[in-house]
Design a protein around this motif. Structure first.
Motif, PDB file in Angstrom:
ATOM      1  N   THR A 141       3.992  -7.554 -26.089  1.00 47.25           N
ATOM      2  CA  THR A 141       5.223  -7.309 -25.341  1.00 47.25           C
ATOM      3  C   THR A 141       5.696  -8.582 -24.648  1.00 47.25           C
ATOM      4  O   THR A 141       6.881  -8.920 -24.665  1.00 47.25           O
ATOM      5  CB  THR A 141       5.006  -6.202 -24.295  1.00 47.25           C
ATOM      6  OG1 THR A 141       4.652  -4.996 -24.965  1.00 47.25           O
ATOM      7  CG2 THR A 141       6.268  -5.979 -23.475  1.00 47.25           C
ATOM      8  N   SER A 142       4.749  -9.315 -24.049  1.00 45.85           N
ATOM      9  CA  SER A 142       5.093 -10.550 -23.354  1.00 45.85           C
ATOM     10  C   SER A 142       5.710 -11.569 -24.310  1.00 45.85           C
ATOM     11  O   SER A 142       6.746 -12.175 -24.009  1.00 45.85           O
ATOM     12  CB  SER A 142       3.844 -11.142 -22.694  1.00 45.85           C
ATOM     13  OG  SER A 142       4.120 -12.406 -22.131  1.00 45.85           O
TER      14      SER A 142
ATOM     15  N   ARG B 266       9.212 -10.433 -25.652  1.00 41.74           N
ATOM     16  CA  ARG B 266      10.285 -10.475 -24.648  1.00 41.74           C
ATOM     17  C   ARG B 266      10.614 -11.889 -24.197  1.00 41.74           C
ATOM     18  O   ARG B 266      11.778 -12.259 -24.064  1.00 41.74           O
ATOM     19  CB  ARG B 266       9.882  -9.650 -23.423  1.00 41.74           C
ATOM     20  CG  ARG B 266       9.919  -8.155 -23.618  1.00 41.74           C
ATOM     21  CD  ARG B 266       9.610  -7.456 -22.302  1.00 41.74           C
ATOM     22  NE  ARG B 266       9.553  -6.006 -22.450  1.00 41.74           N
ATOM     23  CZ  ARG B 266       9.234  -5.185 -21.462  1.00 41.74           C
ATOM     24  NH1 ARG B 266       8.946  -5.655 -20.269  1.00 41.74           N
ATOM     25  NH2 ARG B 266       9.205  -3.875 -21.670  1.00 41.74           N
ATOM     26  N   TYR B 267       9.580 -12.689 -23.920  1.00 39.45           N
ATOM     27  CA  TYR B 267       9.792 -13.968 -23.246  1.00 39.45           C
ATOM     28  C   TYR B 267       9.358 -15.183 -24.062  1.00 39.45           C
ATOM     29  O   TYR B 267       9.335 -16.297 -23.540  1.00 39.45           O
ATOM     30  CB  TYR B 267       9.056 -13.978 -21.905  1.00 39.45           C
ATOM     31  CG  TYR B 267       9.406 -12.794 -21.041  1.00 39.45           C
ATOM     32  CD1 TYR B 267      10.676 -12.671 -20.488  1.00 39.45           C
ATOM     33  CD2 TYR B 267       8.484 -11.783 -20.799  1.00 39.45           C
ATOM     34  CE1 TYR B 267      11.009 -11.572 -19.712  1.00 39.45           C
ATOM     35  CE2 TYR B 267       8.806 -10.682 -20.031  1.00 39.45           C
ATOM     36  CZ  TYR B 267      10.078 -10.580 -19.482  1.00 39.45           C
ATOM     37  OH  TYR B 267      10.403  -9.489 -18.727  1.00 39.45           O
TER      38      TYR B 267
ATOM     39  N   SER C  12      10.578 -11.788 -15.661  1.00 44.61           N
ATOM     40  CA  SER C  12       9.451 -12.574 -16.173  1.00 44.61           C
ATOM     41  C   SER C  12       8.377 -12.749 -15.106  1.00 44.61           C
ATOM     42  O   SER C  12       7.185 -12.821 -15.408  1.00 44.61           O
ATOM     43  CB  SER C  12       9.926 -13.941 -16.677  1.00 44.61           C
ATOM     44  OG  SER C  12      10.405 -14.749 -15.623  1.00 44.61           O
TER      45      SER C  12
ATOM     46  N   HIS D 244       9.964 -12.488 -31.374  1.00 40.25           N
ATOM     47  CA  HIS D 244      10.759 -12.745 -30.180  1.00 40.25           C
ATOM     48  C   HIS D 244      12.153 -12.134 -30.298  1.00 40.25           C
ATOM     49  O   HIS D 244      12.874 -12.375 -31.261  1.00 40.25           O
ATOM     50  CB  HIS D 244      10.883 -14.247 -29.940  1.00 40.25           C
ATOM     51  CG  HIS D 244      11.575 -14.604 -28.660  1.00 40.25           C
ATOM     52  ND1 HIS D 244      11.422 -13.882 -27.507  1.00 40.25           N
ATOM     53  CD2 HIS D 244      12.429 -15.622 -28.356  1.00 40.25           C
ATOM     54  CE1 HIS D 244      12.132 -14.428 -26.540  1.00 40.25           C
ATOM     55  NE2 HIS D 244      12.765 -15.485 -27.036  1.00 40.25           N
TER      56      HIS D 244
ATOM     57  N   ASP E 292       7.169  -2.590 -27.096  1.00 40.71           N
ATOM     58  CA  ASP E 292       6.403  -2.319 -25.885  1.00 40.71           C
ATOM     59  C   ASP E 292       5.425  -1.155 -26.049  1.00 40.71           C
ATOM     60  O   ASP E 292       4.877  -0.660 -25.080  1.00 40.71           O
ATOM     61  CB  ASP E 292       7.337  -2.055 -24.701  1.00 40.71           C
ATOM     62  CG  ASP E 292       8.361  -0.973 -24.999  1.00 40.71           C
ATOM     63  OD1 ASP E 292       8.443  -0.541 -26.165  1.00 40.71           O
ATOM     64  OD2 ASP E 292       9.082  -0.575 -24.067  1.00 40.71           O
TER      65      ASP E 292
END
Length: 416
Positions: free
Chosen positions: A43-44, A47-48, A196, A267, A273
């Motif tokens: 998920t990290s 997303r980022y 974030s 990405h 998630d």
């Protein structure tokens, strides 16, 4: 169930090969590559991107300190952290402490069993409840090797599963390798948005698992049986450092690989998630072969981590209540709640969120006694932590506990 004294094999000061002393940390390290970590890291990255690479590096460094301290406590005292707590509490305190620790063990098993059932569903289309039963049965067989003269066989089985996890989760990097420059950029601590910051807090707050702290102090003693010659404390502490560094380096590599895979290939993709969503995204981008390997890694992660979680539950019961419960009873206690959720819940992933909150609440109960005991000269003698190391430990403990408080608060606010 009956009260049984559990004494560690005494140190003899005999010479032992370093390789013969390694293994306990690799079993404890399984806690760092469970299905919950898989979902969080993907998920990290999705997303980022590479933004939070530094968070994982920092988290792994803290986990090395925590796990070594647990190993050190077990080596020097010959007792586990739960046993030391049980010997120093009154009956009421022991019962209350056991209650929260057992809830932690149950919450831990939720993620493992649910993650494994999802893996079997992805691989073979099995219903989640059936998959959960299979995970419970296989993990129980693995636990038959735990303890006594088969303890090292158990360690080897867990290490073998850990290697499967490693291959399963880094295979995708060979298909979609990350940009080295972006990876290096992610090592620089920084944020872009408030969200974030929240994600980083969740990742750091979920780093150290309570059951891994309780269990590692047991593993270093269970590694030796009555027929095994045990070396001196100094030699064993040196081996524990090597063991912890290599084990957590491997676990950290797996977690980093998951984040880098998601950052380079997933990405910006939606619906990553959940574990199912992440696997479907991997299949969509990297193909069914990598998706299948990923699912196999998830399955190995579940089997190894649920076995280790039950092992921790048994030691918690023994140390705090002075009760030597059979392994099958401990397995039932932690397995049944997960199966109930798989049977009745339409969204088992939500149970993982609740389980994470419970684990976060349990962190201080494990880390604060560990911090106190390793600095207690009457307990540790010449091996007690010096003032500098104790201060560093306090800072790490405060950071972890604070971030877990933030994680719980954000979850109840609906923002985590």
């Amino acid at each position: 169930m009956h009260s049984v004294p559990k004494l560690a094999v005494p140190h003899t000061g005999a010479k032992s090969k370093l390789s013969a002393l390694l293994g306990p940390a690799f079993v404890a390290a399984v806690a760092y590559v469970d299905p919950g970590n898989v979902a969080a890291n993907i998920t990290s990255g999705a997303r980022y991107g590479f933004l939070l690479v530094w968070v994982l590096v920092m988290a792994n460094a803290m986990s090395v300190l925590i796990q070594y301290q647990s190993a050190k406590l077990g080596i020097v005292t010959g007792q586990s952290l739960p046993a030391l707590l049980g010997n120093r509490m009154n009956p009421g305190g022991r019962l209350l402490f056991f209650a929260q620790a057992e809830v932690i063990a149950i919450a831990t098993d939720l993620a493992e069993v649910i993650g494994g059932s999802i893996a079997l569903n992805l691989l073979f289309g099995l219903p989640l409840f059936v998959g959960g039963c299979i995970i419970g049965a296989i993990s129980t067989v693995l636990l038959r090797f735990q303890g006594g003269h088969t303890q090292r066989t158990f360690e080897k089985l867990i290490i073998a599963l850990l290697l499967v996890i490693t291959f399963g989760f880094i295979a995708g990097l060979f298909v979609a390798p990350p940009d080295p420059a972006q990876v290096l950029g992610g090592l620089v601590p920084h944020f872009t948005t408030t969200d974030s910051v929240l994600m980083a807090s969740s990742m750091l707050g979920a780093t150290v698992m309570p059951h891994a702290i309780y269990l590692h102090s047991t593993l270093v003693n269970d590694h030796f049986d009555g027929s095994t010659v045990r070396p001196g404390i100094k030699r064993e502490l040196f081996a524990a450092k090597i063991d912890v560094i290599w084990a957590l380096l491997l676990a950290g590599t797996v977690n980093l690989a998951l984040l880098l895979l998601a950052a380079s290939a997933l990405h910006g993709m939606p619906d990553t998630d959940t574990i199912e969503g992440a696997q479907h995204a991997v299949v969509h981008v990297l193909g069914p072969v990598i998706g299948t390997i990923f699912s196999i890694g998830l399955l190995a992660s579940s089997l190894s981590s649920t076995s280790v979680g039950t092992y921790a539950g048994q030691e918690i019961m023994h140390g705090l209540l002075h009760v030597d419960a059979p392994m099958w009873a401990c397995r039932i206690i932690t397995l049944v709640p997960a199966l109930v959720i798989l049977w009745f819940s339409s969204n088992p992933t939500f149970a993982l969120v609740i389980g994470q909150v419970v684990l976060s609440i349990g962190i201080p109960f494990a880390i604060i006694p560990l911090m106190r005991y390793t600095h207690d000269r009457t307990l540790m003698g010449e091996w007690a932590d010096g003032i500098v190391k104790h201060v560093v430990f306090i800072l790490v403990a405060v950071l972890i506990i604070a971030l877990n408080v933030v994680l719980v608060a954000l979850t109840f606010m609906g923002r985590s």
